[in-house]
Design a protein around this motif. Structure first.
Motif, PDB file in Angstrom:
ATOM      1  N   ILE A 220       0.824  -1.228   0.000  1.00 39.00           N
ATOM      2  CA  ILE A 220       0.000   0.000   0.000  1.00 39.00           C
ATOM      3  C   ILE A 220       0.847   1.261   0.000  1.00 39.00           C
ATOM      4  CG2 ILE A 220      -1.857  -1.193   1.211  1.00 39.00           C
ATOM      5  CD1 ILE A 220      -1.045   0.314   3.737  1.00 39.00           C
ATOM      6  N   GLN A 221       2.162   1.127   0.098  1.00 36.23           N
ATOM      7  CA  GLN A 221       3.000   2.319   0.048  1.00 36.23           C
ATOM      8  C   GLN A 221       2.857   3.010  -1.301  1.00 36.23           C
ATOM      9  OE1 GLN A 221       7.032   1.213   1.082  1.00 36.23           O
ATOM     10  NE2 GLN A 221       6.690   1.685   3.246  1.00 36.23           N
ATOM     11  N   GLY A 222       2.720   4.310  -1.268  1.00 36.83           N
ATOM     12  CA  GLY A 222       2.481   5.087  -2.478  1.00 36.83           C
ATOM     13  C   GLY A 222       1.008   5.287  -2.774  1.00 36.83           C
ATOM     14  N   SER A 223       0.141   4.576  -2.059  1.00 36.13           N
ATOM     15  CA  SER A 223      -1.313   4.705  -2.263  1.00 36.13           C
ATOM     16  C   SER A 223      -2.035   4.974  -0.954  1.00 36.13           C
ATOM     17  CB  SER A 223      -1.868   3.430  -2.905  1.00 36.13           C
ATOM     18  OG  SER A 223      -1.234   3.141  -4.126  1.00 36.13           O
ATOM     19  N   VAL A 224      -1.323   5.464   0.047  1.00 28.84           N
ATOM     20  CA  VAL A 224      -1.937   5.693   1.359  1.00 28.84           C
ATOM     21  C   VAL A 224      -3.024   6.746   1.284  1.00 28.84           C
ATOM     22  CG1 VAL A 224      -1.499   6.517   3.696  1.00 28.84           C
ATOM     23  CG2 VAL A 224       0.091   4.921   2.624  1.00 28.84           C
ATOM     24  N   TRP A 225      -2.782   7.822   0.554  1.00 29.94           N
ATOM     25  CA  TRP A 225      -3.771   8.895   0.509  1.00 29.94           C
ATOM     26  C   TRP A 225      -5.054   8.469  -0.208  1.00 29.94           C
ATOM     27  CZ3 TRP A 225      -6.304  12.283   2.611  1.00 29.94           C
ATOM     28  CH2 TRP A 225      -6.994  13.294   1.958  1.00 29.94           C
ATOM     29  N   CYS A 234      -9.314   2.739   4.266  1.00 34.88           N
ATOM     30  CA  CYS A 234      -8.848   3.399   5.489  1.00 34.88           C
ATOM     31  C   CYS A 234      -8.605   2.386   6.605  1.00 34.88           C
ATOM     32  CB  CYS A 234      -9.852   4.463   5.926  1.00 34.88           C
ATOM     33  SG  CYS A 234     -11.421   3.820   6.559  1.00 34.88           S
ATOM     34  N   ARG A 235      -9.379   1.305   6.617  1.00 38.54           N
ATOM     35  CA  ARG A 235      -9.182   0.266   7.631  1.00 38.54           C
ATOM     36  C   ARG A 235      -7.874  -0.500   7.375  1.00 38.54           C
ATOM     37  NH1 ARG A 235     -14.038  -0.750  10.391  1.00 38.54           N
ATOM     38  NH2 ARG A 235     -15.829   0.343   9.494  1.00 38.54           N
ATOM     39  N   VAL A 236      -7.561  -0.714   6.110  1.00 41.16           N
ATOM     40  CA  VAL A 236      -6.308  -1.391   5.769  1.00 41.16           C
ATOM     41  C   VAL A 236      -5.120  -0.535   6.194  1.00 41.16           C
ATOM     42  CG1 VAL A 236      -4.927  -2.285   3.861  1.00 41.16           C
ATOM     43  CG2 VAL A 236      -7.401  -2.644   3.873  1.00 41.16           C
ATOM     44  N   VAL A 237      -5.217   0.788   5.959  1.00 41.19           N
ATOM     45  CA  VAL A 237      -4.118   1.681   6.341  1.00 41.19           C
ATOM     46  C   VAL A 237      -3.944   1.682   7.857  1.00 41.19           C
ATOM     47  CG1 VAL A 237      -3.315   4.064   6.319  1.00 41.19           C
ATOM     48  CG2 VAL A 237      -4.391   3.106   4.281  1.00 41.19           C
ATOM     49  N   GLN A 238      -5.038   1.728   8.599  1.00 44.27           N
ATOM     50  CA  GLN A 238      -4.943   1.718  10.058  1.00 44.27           C
ATOM     51  C   GLN A 238      -4.308   0.425  10.569  1.00 44.27           C
ATOM     52  OE1 GLN A 238      -8.547   3.341  12.204  1.00 44.27           O
ATOM     53  NE2 GLN A 238      -9.358   3.385  10.111  1.00 44.27           N
ATOM     54  N   ALA A 249       5.572   2.389   9.686  1.00 44.84           N
ATOM     55  CA  ALA A 249       4.399   3.205  10.015  1.00 44.84           C
ATOM     56  C   ALA A 249       4.681   4.684   9.782  1.00 44.84           C
ATOM     57  CB  ALA A 249       3.987   2.962  11.462  1.00 44.84           C
ATOM     58  N   LYS A 250       5.891   5.127  10.106  1.00 44.70           N
ATOM     59  CA  LYS A 250       6.252   6.524   9.850  1.00 44.70           C
ATOM     60  C   LYS A 250       6.244   6.821   8.354  1.00 44.70           C
ATOM     61  CE  LYS A 250       9.124   7.345  13.952  1.00 44.70           C
ATOM     62  NZ  LYS A 250      10.491   7.670  14.445  1.00 44.70           N
ATOM     63  N   ALA A 251       6.733   5.882   7.554  1.00 45.83           N
ATOM     64  CA  ALA A 251       6.738   6.087   6.102  1.00 45.83           C
ATOM     65  C   ALA A 251       5.324   6.177   5.552  1.00 45.83           C
ATOM     66  CB  ALA A 251       7.508   4.945   5.427  1.00 45.83           C
ATOM     67  N   LEU A 252       4.429   5.355   6.084  1.00 42.56           N
ATOM     68  CA  LEU A 252       3.029   5.425   5.646  1.00 42.56           C
ATOM     69  C   LEU A 252       2.395   6.748   6.065  1.00 42.56           C
ATOM     70  CD1 LEU A 252       1.847   1.786   6.494  1.00 42.56           C
ATOM     71  CD2 LEU A 252       2.502   2.688   4.259  1.00 42.56           C
ATOM     72  N   ALA A 253       2.672   7.189   7.288  1.00 41.60           N
ATOM     73  CA  ALA A 253       2.093   8.446   7.775  1.00 41.60           C
ATOM     74  C   ALA A 253       2.624   9.644   7.006  1.00 41.60           C
ATOM     75  CB  ALA A 253       2.384   8.608   9.264  1.00 41.60           C
ATOM     76  N   ALA A 254       3.866   9.571   6.541  1.00 48.03           N
ATOM     77  CA  ALA A 254       4.445  10.696   5.807  1.00 48.03           C
ATOM     78  C   ALA A 254       3.697  10.976   4.514  1.00 48.03           C
ATOM     79  CB  ALA A 254       5.925  10.411   5.520  1.00 48.03           C
ATOM     80  N   GLU A 255       3.024   9.986   3.955  1.00 54.00           N
ATOM     81  CA  GLU A 255       2.268  10.206   2.716  1.00 54.00           C
ATOM     82  C   GLU A 255       1.031  11.069   2.930  1.00 54.00           C
ATOM     83  OE1 GLU A 255       1.519   6.777   0.296  1.00 54.00           O
ATOM     84  OE2 GLU A 255       3.301   5.713   1.025  1.00 54.00           O
ATOM     85  N   LEU A 256       0.670  11.317   4.179  1.00 53.34           N
ATOM     86  CA  LEU A 256      -0.481  12.169   4.473  1.00 53.34           C
ATOM     87  C   LEU A 256      -0.107  13.642   4.579  1.00 53.34           C
ATOM     88  CD1 LEU A 256      -2.263   9.954   7.161  1.00 53.34           C
ATOM     89  CD2 LEU A 256      -2.866  10.219   4.750  1.00 53.34           C
ATOM     90  N   ARG A 257       1.145  13.961   4.509  1.00 54.21           N
ATOM     91  CA  ARG A 257       1.567  15.361   4.573  1.00 54.21           C
ATOM     92  C   ARG A 257       0.958  16.127   3.389  1.00 54.21           C
ATOM     93  NH1 ARG A 257       5.764  16.883   7.952  1.00 54.21           N
ATOM     94  NH2 ARG A 257       6.757  15.173   9.107  1.00 54.21           N
ATOM     95  N   GLY A 258       0.439  17.278   3.687  1.00 52.75           N
ATOM     96  CA  GLY A 258      -0.221  18.086   2.666  1.00 52.75           C
ATOM     97  C   GLY A 258      -1.682  17.755   2.473  1.00 52.75           C
ATOM     98  N   HIS A 259      -2.184  16.727   3.150  1.00 57.51           N
ATOM     99  CA  HIS A 259      -3.586  16.316   3.008  1.00 57.51           C
ATOM    100  C   HIS A 259      -4.321  16.313   4.344  1.00 57.51           C
ATOM    101  CE1 HIS A 259      -2.615  15.052  -1.074  1.00 57.51           C
ATOM    102  NE2 HIS A 259      -1.623  14.317  -0.597  1.00 57.51           N
ATOM    103  N   ILE A 288       0.569  17.143  11.842  1.00 58.93           N
ATOM    104  CA  ILE A 288      -0.894  17.278  11.759  1.00 58.93           C
ATOM    105  C   ILE A 288      -1.334  18.599  12.370  1.00 58.93           C
ATOM    106  CG2 ILE A 288      -3.080  16.287  12.529  1.00 58.93           C
ATOM    107  CD1 ILE A 288      -1.802  13.542  12.360  1.00 58.93           C
ATOM    108  N   ALA A 289      -0.824  18.904  13.567  1.00 63.09           N
ATOM    109  CA  ALA A 289      -1.169  20.183  14.196  1.00 63.09           C
ATOM    110  C   ALA A 289      -0.633  21.355  13.391  1.00 63.09           C
ATOM    111  CB  ALA A 289      -0.620  20.221  15.624  1.00 63.09           C
ATOM    112  N   GLU A 290       0.539  21.187  12.811  1.00 64.11           N
ATOM    113  CA  GLU A 290       1.119  22.273  12.020  1.00 64.11           C
ATOM    114  C   GLU A 290       0.242  22.623  10.821  1.00 64.11           C
ATOM    115  OE1 GLU A 290       4.930  20.836  10.977  1.00 64.11           O
ATOM    116  OE2 GLU A 290       5.774  20.998  13.009  1.00 64.11           O
ATOM    117  N   GLU A 291      -0.342  21.630  10.175  1.00 59.72           N
ATOM    118  CA  GLU A 291      -1.166  21.906   9.001  1.00 59.72           C
ATOM    119  C   GLU A 291      -2.554  22.434   9.372  1.00 59.72           C
ATOM    120  OE1 GLU A 291      -1.302  19.036   5.881  1.00 59.72           O
ATOM    121  OE2 GLU A 291       0.751  18.336   6.227  1.00 59.72           O
TER     122      GLU A 291
END
Length: 454
Positions: A220-225, A234-238, A249-259, A288-291
């Motif tokens: 799922i890397q590259g398709s998290v968003w 969303c359940r698979v990502v969780q 997990a950090k790499a997966l969470a990084a794909e949410l930056r900007g979204h 998350i708080a920063e955005e």
């Protein structure tokens, strides 16, 4: 009218009228107006009646209905011809650009509906063409509307077009300040293409069974968003964030930056953000708080956005980005009071009182004291008052108690639909003499009896 009839019957010569400029059709400035000629009445029509003075204005007023009767068919015929001209010719598409068409069956250069794929009709009227156009989608809709000019005749034809546009607007996220480069519904297409239902089911079962978690997370890397916006994805990502190692997990969470802003207001994406906050270190989820900074108060009032702020306060309250976000939300006392009384915002204020900084608790105590009795009786703010009586400093708690414990105030709260809960909290405080209040106030005695009953 009788005056009109007598005036017409007394006319002695042929009268010619020029059409009023108002009768000229607005569809064409070149349309010519016909001249209405009325024949001289016969002697039998006069019947010996005396002549009546007949002014030009009277003649125009009397002749207007007859002029309109003669010009309406002409206007309709011209409008129909112009409408047919608006239909794309054989050598043009709907943008007015030339395209290559099979002209072997159309040697007369006439518009052939069957060549356009509209069925076997040989002759199609303008009304039929408009009704069929309602089911089409093409780029020149606004231009065609301007050419026709008649909005009423286009209402039925563009009904489906308007419905599609409303669906597109509804699909767009409603978060304030959000910039979305493409429609949200595209995510469903992406997920359907790359991760079908069967594929997602296999990945979910694989993660739940803890079998080859790294391979499932890598898939799922590259398709998290896109998966985050999907009800199953969303359940698979969780699950992947929960079962995979910290670095994955950090790499997966990084794909949410900007979204983050869009995910915070998504019915599916907000759960993924909550998983990032609760499952990863505070330093990792601080983005998350920063955005969210810049629209904190608006997200605090959102049905799903308030959950993100509560999780940040529960797990990342010491982070600088979370402190800045809370400072922004509580910066204006009037805004903070409105947030206390908001159906979703009061959850965020309760989290601030429970997990926030001491200066934020002190600020909220001052906000509540501005209308303490009203807040204690309010549907949403009453929860905040209860939280303040528990989590504020000892000094602020005593200040709130002294004002709420007055006999008149306790009596009103005990009989209030929502203040009832605040009164019950007051009577449970060790500083309050509940027995004395019950003897002096009947409503308090009834409340005490209800609290004592199983």
């Amino acid at each position: 009218s009788s005056h009109c009839n007598s005036s017409l019957e007394s006319a002695k010569s042929t009268i010619k009228f020029e059409a009023c400029p108002r009768l000229v059709s607005r569809t064409s400035s070149k349309m010519t107006c016909e001249v209405l000629a009325m024949q001289e009445p016969t002697d039998m029509m006069n019947m010996g009646q005396p002549a009546v003075a007949f002014s030009n204005q009277d003649m125009i007023n009397c002749a207007q209905p007859y002029i309109a009767m003669m010009l309406v068919p002409v206007a309709l015929t011209t409008a129909g011809a112009m409408l047919m001209q608006a239909v794309p010719a054989q050598g043009q598409d709907f943008q007015g650009q030339d395209f290559q068409a099979n002209s072997s069956n159309n040697s007369n250069n006439q518009w052939a509906p069957e060549a356009m794929g509209w069925g076997p009709q040989q002759d199609m009227t303008a009304s039929e063409w408009m009704s069929n156009a309602g089911g089409m989608s093409y780029a020149g809709e606004e231009t065609q509307t301007e050419q026709w000019g008649d909005e009423e005749s286009m209402a039925s034809g563009l009904q489906n077009v308007g419905r599609r546009r409303r669906r597109q607007r509804f699909a767009q996220p409603k978060a304030p300040g959000m910039v979305v480069p493409e429609p949200v519904r595209r995510s469903s297409m992406e997920v359907a293409t790359e991760f079908g239902p069967d594929r997602l089911k296999v990945l979910r079962e694989q993660l739940e069974a803890n079998s080859d978690v790294l391979a499932a997370a890598s898939a799922i890397q590259g398709s998290v968003w896109p998966l985050t916006r999907d009800s199953v994805g969303c359940r698979v990502v969780q699950l992947a964030m929960d079962r995979a190692d910290t670095n994955t997990a950090k790499a997966l969470a990084a794909e949410l930056r900007g979204h983050v802003r869009e995910a915070a207001t998504s019915p599916h994406g907000n759960y993924v953000l909550q998983k990032v906050i609760t499952g990863l270190p505070a330093s990792t989820s601080s983005f998350i708080a920063e955005e969210l900074i810049g629209n904190g108060a608006r997200f605090a009032r959102h049905r799903f956005g308030c959950r993100i702020l509560c999780r940040l306060l529960e797990h990342c309250s010491a982070e600088e980005s979370t402190m800045q976000l809370v400072d922004e939300v509580l910066d204006d006392p009037a805004e903070a009071l409105d947030l206390c009384r908001h159906s979703f915002g009061h959850h965020v204020v309760q989290s601030v009182l429970e997990h926030g900084d001491g200066r934020h608790r002190e600020l909220l105590a001052d906000v509540l004291r501005s209308d303490l009795h009203g807040n204690a009786s309010h549907r949403s703010a009453s929860y905040v008052v209860e939280a303040a009586l528990t989590h504020c400093s000892a000094e602020d708690q005593q200040s709130l108690l002294q004002e709420l414990i007055r006999p008149a105030s306790v009596d009103d709260l005990a009989q209030s639909r929502y203040g009832f809960f605040v009164a019950r909290t007051l009577l449970q405080r060790p500083e309050v003499d509940a027995e004395a209040l019950a003897c002096a106030i009947p409503s308090v005695a009834a409340l005490m009896a209800q609290m004592a009953s199983p």
